[in-house]
Design a protein around this motif. Sequence first.
Motif, PDB file in Angstrom:
ATOM      1  N   PRO A 123     -30.865  51.895  32.473  1.00 20.98           N
ATOM      2  CA  PRO A 123     -29.933  50.773  32.315  1.00 20.98           C
ATOM      3  C   PRO A 123     -30.429  49.738  31.325  1.00 20.98           C
ATOM      4  CG  PRO A 123     -30.956  50.743  34.494  1.00 20.98           C
ATOM      5  CD  PRO A 123     -31.280  52.060  33.880  1.00 20.98           C
ATOM      6  N   SER A 124     -31.761  49.514  31.295  1.00 23.22           N
ATOM      7  CA  SER A 124     -32.358  48.545  30.373  1.00 23.22           C
ATOM      8  C   SER A 124     -33.667  49.115  29.837  1.00 23.22           C
ATOM      9  CB  SER A 124     -32.631  47.212  31.083  1.00 23.22           C
ATOM     10  OG  SER A 124     -31.428  46.627  31.550  1.00 23.22           O
ATOM     11  N   ALA A 125     -34.117  48.583  28.730  1.00 22.24           N
ATOM     12  CA  ALA A 125     -35.344  49.060  28.075  1.00 22.24           C
ATOM     13  C   ALA A 125     -36.572  48.447  28.749  1.00 22.24           C
ATOM     14  CB  ALA A 125     -35.307  48.730  26.594  1.00 22.24           C
ATOM     15  N   ILE A 126     -36.797  48.832  30.001  1.00 21.20           N
ATOM     16  CA  ILE A 126     -37.913  48.322  30.804  1.00 21.20           C
ATOM     17  C   ILE A 126     -38.679  49.515  31.357  1.00 21.20           C
ATOM     18  CG2 ILE A 126     -38.588  46.924  32.789  1.00 21.20           C
ATOM     19  CD1 ILE A 126     -35.854  45.514  32.534  1.00 21.20           C
ATOM     20  N   SER A 127     -39.955  49.613  31.036  1.00 18.95           N
ATOM     21  CA  SER A 127     -40.751  50.743  31.510  1.00 18.95           C
ATOM     22  C   SER A 127     -40.987  50.653  33.012  1.00 18.95           C
ATOM     23  CB  SER A 127     -42.097  50.782  30.785  1.00 18.95           C
ATOM     24  OG  SER A 127     -42.922  51.801  31.329  1.00 18.95           O
ATOM     25  N   ALA A 128     -41.021  51.804  33.648  1.00 20.19           N
ATOM     26  CA  ALA A 128     -41.367  51.866  35.065  1.00 20.19           C
ATOM     27  C   ALA A 128     -42.863  51.713  35.284  1.00 20.19           C
ATOM     28  CB  ALA A 128     -40.897  53.188  35.658  1.00 20.19           C
ATOM     29  N   GLU A 129     -43.656  51.934  34.226  1.00 20.21           N
ATOM     30  CA  GLU A 129     -45.123  51.834  34.318  1.00 20.21           C
ATOM     31  C   GLU A 129     -45.670  52.735  35.422  1.00 20.21           C
ATOM     32  OE1 GLU A 129     -47.144  50.357  32.275  1.00 20.21           O
ATOM     33  OE2 GLU A 129     -45.618  49.360  31.049  1.00 20.21           O
ATOM     34  N   GLN A 130     -45.155  53.959  35.454  1.00 20.62           N
ATOM     35  CA  GLN A 130     -45.593  54.925  36.453  1.00 20.62           C
ATOM     36  C   GLN A 130     -46.407  56.037  35.801  1.00 20.62           C
ATOM     37  OE1 GLN A 130     -44.469  54.552  40.023  1.00 20.62           O
ATOM     38  NE2 GLN A 130     -44.325  52.580  38.962  1.00 20.62           N
ATOM     39  N   SER A 189     -30.996  48.048  40.866  1.00 19.14           N
ATOM     40  CA  SER A 189     -32.161  47.180  41.035  1.00 19.14           C
ATOM     41  C   SER A 189     -32.257  46.128  39.930  1.00 19.14           C
ATOM     42  CB  SER A 189     -33.430  48.030  41.038  1.00 19.14           C
ATOM     43  OG  SER A 189     -34.560  47.209  41.285  1.00 19.14           O
ATOM     44  N   PRO A 190     -32.294  44.845  40.271  1.00 18.31           N
ATOM     45  CA  PRO A 190     -32.320  43.787  39.253  1.00 18.31           C
ATOM     46  C   PRO A 190     -33.518  43.858  38.315  1.00 18.31           C
ATOM     47  CG  PRO A 190     -31.822  42.867  41.417  1.00 18.31           C
ATOM     48  CD  PRO A 190     -32.223  44.284  41.644  1.00 18.31           C
ATOM     49  N   ASN A 191     -34.658  44.372  38.788  1.00 11.83           N
ATOM     50  CA  ASN A 191     -35.823  44.378  37.895  1.00 11.83           C
ATOM     51  C   ASN A 191     -35.835  45.568  36.941  1.00 11.83           C
ATOM     52  OD1 ASN A 191     -36.737  46.414  39.708  1.00 11.83           O
ATOM     53  ND2 ASN A 191     -38.878  45.862  39.304  1.00 11.83           N
ATOM     54  N   ASP A 197     -23.485  43.336  30.482  1.00 14.33           N
ATOM     55  CA  ASP A 197     -22.115  43.844  30.367  1.00 14.33           C
ATOM     56  C   ASP A 197     -21.564  44.137  31.762  1.00 14.33           C
ATOM     57  OD1 ASP A 197     -23.446  46.140  31.127  1.00 14.33           O
ATOM     58  OD2 ASP A 197     -22.953  47.292  29.321  1.00 14.33           O
ATOM     59  N   ALA A 198     -20.570  45.008  31.853  1.00 19.95           N
ATOM     60  CA  ALA A 198     -19.909  45.287  33.131  1.00 19.95           C
ATOM     61  C   ALA A 198     -20.788  46.056  34.110  1.00 19.95           C
ATOM     62  CB  ALA A 198     -18.618  46.066  32.878  1.00 19.95           C
ATOM     63  N   TYR A 199     -21.960  46.508  33.660  1.00 14.06           N
ATOM     64  CA  TYR A 199     -22.834  47.314  34.522  1.00 14.06           C
ATOM     65  C   TYR A 199     -24.095  46.563  34.962  1.00 14.06           C
ATOM     66  CZ  TYR A 199     -19.804  51.195  33.341  1.00 14.06           C
ATOM     67  OH  TYR A 199     -18.707  52.017  33.191  1.00 14.06           O
ATOM     68  N   GLY A 200     -24.113  45.238  34.784  1.00 15.25           N
ATOM     69  CA  GLY A 200     -25.283  44.486  35.201  1.00 15.25           C
ATOM     70  C   GLY A 200     -24.957  43.042  35.517  1.00 15.25           C
ATOM     71  N   GLY A 201     -25.894  42.376  36.184  1.00 16.71           N
ATOM     72  CA  GLY A 201     -25.757  40.951  36.453  1.00 16.71           C
ATOM     73  C   GLY A 201     -25.409  40.633  37.889  1.00 16.71           C
ATOM     74  N   ALA A 207     -23.426  47.864  40.999  1.00 21.58           N
ATOM     75  CA  ALA A 207     -22.934  49.010  41.778  1.00 21.58           C
ATOM     76  C   ALA A 207     -21.948  49.868  40.999  1.00 21.58           C
ATOM     77  CB  ALA A 207     -22.271  48.511  43.063  1.00 21.58           C
ATOM     78  N   ARG A 208     -21.446  49.367  39.891  1.00 24.43           N
ATOM     79  CA  ARG A 208     -20.322  50.016  39.201  1.00 24.43           C
ATOM     80  C   ARG A 208     -20.642  51.445  38.769  1.00 24.43           C
ATOM     81  NH1 ARG A 208     -16.195  47.307  37.289  1.00 24.43           N
ATOM     82  NH2 ARG A 208     -17.442  45.379  37.185  1.00 24.43           N
ATOM     83  N   PHE A 209     -21.828  51.655  38.199  1.00 26.63           N
ATOM     84  CA  PHE A 209     -22.173  52.989  37.701  1.00 26.63           C
ATOM     85  C   PHE A 209     -22.216  54.001  38.848  1.00 26.63           C
ATOM     86  CE2 PHE A 209     -25.736  55.951  36.452  1.00 26.63           C
ATOM     87  CZ  PHE A 209     -24.987  56.701  35.553  1.00 26.63           C
ATOM     88  N   VAL A 210     -22.849  53.641  39.952  1.00 22.72           N
ATOM     89  CA  VAL A 210     -22.919  54.546  41.096  1.00 22.72           C
ATOM     90  C   VAL A 210     -21.523  54.887  41.597  1.00 22.72           C
ATOM     91  CG1 VAL A 210     -23.799  54.864  43.441  1.00 22.72           C
ATOM     92  CG2 VAL A 210     -25.167  53.605  41.749  1.00 22.72           C
ATOM     93  N   ILE A 211     -20.679  53.895  41.701  1.00 16.08           N
ATOM     94  CA  ILE A 211     -19.312  54.113  42.192  1.00 16.08           C
ATOM     95  C   ILE A 211     -18.534  55.014  41.246  1.00 16.08           C
ATOM     96  CG2 ILE A 211     -17.120  52.966  42.700  1.00 16.08           C
ATOM     97  CD1 ILE A 211     -18.883  50.493  43.518  1.00 16.08           C
ATOM     98  N   GLU A 212     -18.681  54.796  39.950  1.00 19.47           N
ATOM     99  CA  GLU A 212     -17.938  55.601  38.975  1.00 19.47           C
ATOM    100  C   GLU A 212     -18.425  57.044  38.939  1.00 19.47           C
ATOM    101  OE1 GLU A 212     -18.010  53.460  35.277  1.00 19.47           O
ATOM    102  OE2 GLU A 212     -16.464  52.041  35.942  1.00 19.47           O
TER     103      GLU A 212
END
Length: 359
Positions: A123-130, A189-191, A197-201, A207-212
């Motif tokens: 969803p965003s350019a954030i590494s999981a650092e796993q 997950s917010p982090n 856009d319509a898929y965050g915030g 929830a929109r992506f999961v529902i769609e």
Amino acid sequence: MDPSSSVWQPYTLGKLPLPHRLAMAPMTRNRANADGTPGVHATQYYAQRASLGLVITEGVQPSEDGQGYLNTPGIHTPEQIAGWKPIAEAVHDNGGYLFLQLMHAGRISHPDNTPHHRPPVAPSAISAEQDMITPTGPQKTPVPRELSTAEIRTVIDEFRRAAAGAIAAGADGVEIHAANGYLLHQFLSPNANERTDAYGGSVENRARFVIEVAQAIAQEIGGDRTGIRISPAFPLGGLDEGDTEAVRAQYRYLVEQLADLGLVYLHVHHLGDDDLLRSLRQTWPTAVLVVRYGREREQIAADIDAGLADIAPLGRFALANPDIVQRLRTGAALNEVDPSTLYGGGTSGYTDYPTLSPA
């Protein structure tokens, strides 16, 4: 286990008559072929456990981008679809029903583990650092590429086509994996989701992506063939969904929306907020499956008896005991899991766990 236990009551899941309230939980085993087709021993592995009634497979990627780990199976090529056919037939021949778990790993991946070697998507350019096992050893998961709005629609279509492929392979349904730190959970997950856009915030937008995805699959194969798995507040894959009230708000909204789609079950990987679980149970109109880490043998029926669940999926009990149903019915001792054989390898720790009687 007492013959009068609620576990032994028959249950009708959608159109499927189950002989009891047990099921096989999805478990990654990393034994697929390099092209994503199921491994040579997968048919035997699943057939051995068909007495569990509802057999939910390991996570199966709906696209090349969906692969996270080495040697996981897919359901997006003709060869992969063909590879699942004998597995479905064998489960049916042994009295069970097969649901394929559709799992897009999202940012829990590494380019070295995928056929195309592209960066993972999220969803965003954030590494999981796993830490991720790759062909050259452990590496950190990289910063993923943020999906565009148009690409989100493409991913939804990949899930839809994967569900159709599962049915074409002879499966009885699919489980949407919206849990355990993978792509759909990342959108919740917010982090991991900082989209504007319509898929965050907001709760609704996350929830929109999961529902769609659920809408698309239910429209393609029917809600009575579609289950979904969630794991509220599970901190896997570097996710942090906020405090207790934030988690409750997110999942109560999500489940209220999903409840209108006619899905056949809600599968909750439960961390311990029984108040939330109770409210989801009250909202959900069909079957609820609940699995908990560390559940002991004598606790298998507890959530059913408490009215929180209809079915109790078994993970490691099923992995180490192909005849777990017989063992529970007779009170026989259980095999212990060999941790060294959980992931990858051949028949050892996969199809060779001993049974009470010869197959």
